[in-house]
Design a protein around this motif. Structure first.
Motif: not given
Ligand code: GLN
Length: 455
Positions: A157, A159, A290, A406
């Motif tokens: 997502g 990283s 997500y 994110d």
């Protein structure tokens, strides 16, 4: 220089800074030095040499490495020595890189700061009181600190891209299917991708070249030809059409991140590219979508850690059910438990339609937003993160604030398209800012072309 020199240089730098940065969980020094010696014998001969001959590399600890401790940042795998290599490791052996060690990460790649590691907190080399981002925080910090020139991370997502932005490095999440996931310890299988973190775009292109391609061991890897990425590094962006989603410069995005993107657009305009504002109207559902989907997949993927087959086994169990419960209660950290509970709930009968199915439908709409924009534009550009690196401890007690970090990276994974973060200036506090360049499916070349225009 010899390969032995390169490897010595890497361990020397580690000796100098690692007690402050804490990027590594495991070192593989004896094997690295032996391999360096073996490669040095080839120097000066006309024997064929690999694409990344003799280059030191660090590997995120959720990528399995034969006979080399692989924990995925979790206590539940604290004694796990894999009996095989991930496909990317086999490819790196062919490219003749040298594995320096395994890199710290949030437990099972769940997190945005590497504070969820079961072992240690990694610091951002730019300011040791701030986080390096996550979950590939060790991969990004080790490159930023000069401990290794190359590393591999994974991105479910954000990283790879978020830690790259926080540490002033270059991090690419390839198209879903571009790189084999065989031997990547699964978090959310429909989103996970392995990708390169490096000091510059050219290195990044070479590392992707080495690891990309279809793999019989991963049915989701794509049988799509791998182009020559270095050939894309022409610096020519004349006529390129850039889309800038208004959602990526709007509410919640810091003024410094906004200004840095606008300045980058000026540079690209100067080089003959043009840009227009567009909309990704469903991206506002990205974070919610997500966390439902990724947690659902995680709850299924992490069922295998039961104390029976491998990894940690609770010594306190009285019967089989008790063994499962105690092993998982003692072996998993809080964030992992939170996700397993959320995912199990979302998948349970009676709730499935309201949550999991709804999230899948939202995912389809998010993906379609990207397809619509890519009908008219070559790349999408925006900030990688709303703000630069935050302080260690600042967000750890507030999962929702951590998740919100994110918001600009997650839609890319949901759509399956590739995205890179490249450095684009500094905040007033002297921390790096990242520019995110998003491309069409399997069009990493255009991303690299645009990214390279800044170097
Ligand atoms: N920070 C996000 C999460 O916690 C993304 C992690 C990732 O990409 N592995 O799930």
């Amino acid at each position: 220089v010899s390969v032995t020199d390169l490897v010595s240089e890497s361990y020397k730098r580690i000796g100098d800074v690692e007690d402050k940065v804490k990027a590594f969980l495991t070192f593989d020094e004896e094997n690295a030095r032996n391999k360096a010696k073996a490669l040095d014998e080839k120097l000066g001969t006309d024997e064929s040499k690999g694409l990344l001959f003799g280059m030191p590399i660090g590997i995120k600890d959720n990528i399995v490495t034969k006979d080399l401790r692989t924990t995925s940042g979790s206590k539940i795998l604290e004694n796990f020595d894999p009996i095989y290599d991930a496909t990317v490791m086999n490819k790196l052996h062919t490219a003749e890189t040298i594995t320096i060690g395994k890199l710290n990460m949030d437990e099972f790649a769940m997190g945005s700061s590497t504070e969820n590691s079961g072992y240690q907190k990694t610091s951002n080399p730019w300011n040791l009181d701030t986080v390096p981002g996550g979950s590939s925080g060790g991969s990004a910090a080790s490159v930023a600190a000069g401990e290794v020139p190359f590393s591999l991370g994974s991105d479910t997502g954000g990283s790879i891209r978020q830690p790259a932005a926080f540490t002033g490095t270059v991090g690419l999440k390839p198209t879903y299917g571009r790189v084999s996931r065989f031997g990547l310890i699964a978090f959310a299988s429909s989103l996970d991708q392995i990708g390169p973190i490096t000091r510059n775009v050219e290195d990044n292109a070479y590392l992707l070249q080495a690891i990309a391609g279809v793999d019989a061991n991963d049915s989701t890897s794509a049988n799509v030809e791998v182009p020559n990425y270095a050939a894309a590094l022409t610096g020519d962006v004349k006529g390129l059409k850039i889309a800038v989603p208004k959602e990526y410069l709007g509410e919640g995005v810091g003024e410094e991140a906004r200004q840095a993107v606008l300045a980058s657009l000026k540079v690209l305009e100067g080089l003959g590219a043009s840009w227009e504002e567009v909309s990704l109207p469903h991206s506002k559902y990205g974070v919610a979508t997500y966390y439902l989907l990724a947690s659902s997949e995680a709850s299924a993927n992490l069922a295998r850690f039961d104390g029976v087959r491998y990894g940690y086994r609770s010594p306190n169990a009285e019967n089989l059910l008790d063994l499962y419960k105690k092993t998982r209660a003692e072996g998993f950290g809080d964030e992992v438990k939170r996700r397993i509970m959320l995912g199990t709930f979302a998948l349970s009968s009676g709730y499935y339609d309201a949550y999991y199915k709804k999230a899948q439908q939202a995912r389809t709409l998010i993906k379609k937003d990207f397809e619509d924009v890519f009908e008219k534009f070559d790349v999408i550009l925006g900030p990688t993160t709303p703000t630069p690196a935050f302080k260690i401890g600042e967000k750890i007690d507030d999962p929702l604030t951590m998740y919100a970090n994110d918001i600009l990276t997650i839609p890319v994974n949901l759509a399956g398209v590739p995205g890179i973060s490249v450095p684009c200036g500094f905040s007033s506090t002297g921390l790096p800012l990242g520019l995110q360049i998003i491309g069409k499916h399997f069009d990493e070349s255009t991303i690299y072309r645009v990214a390279h225009a800044f170097e």
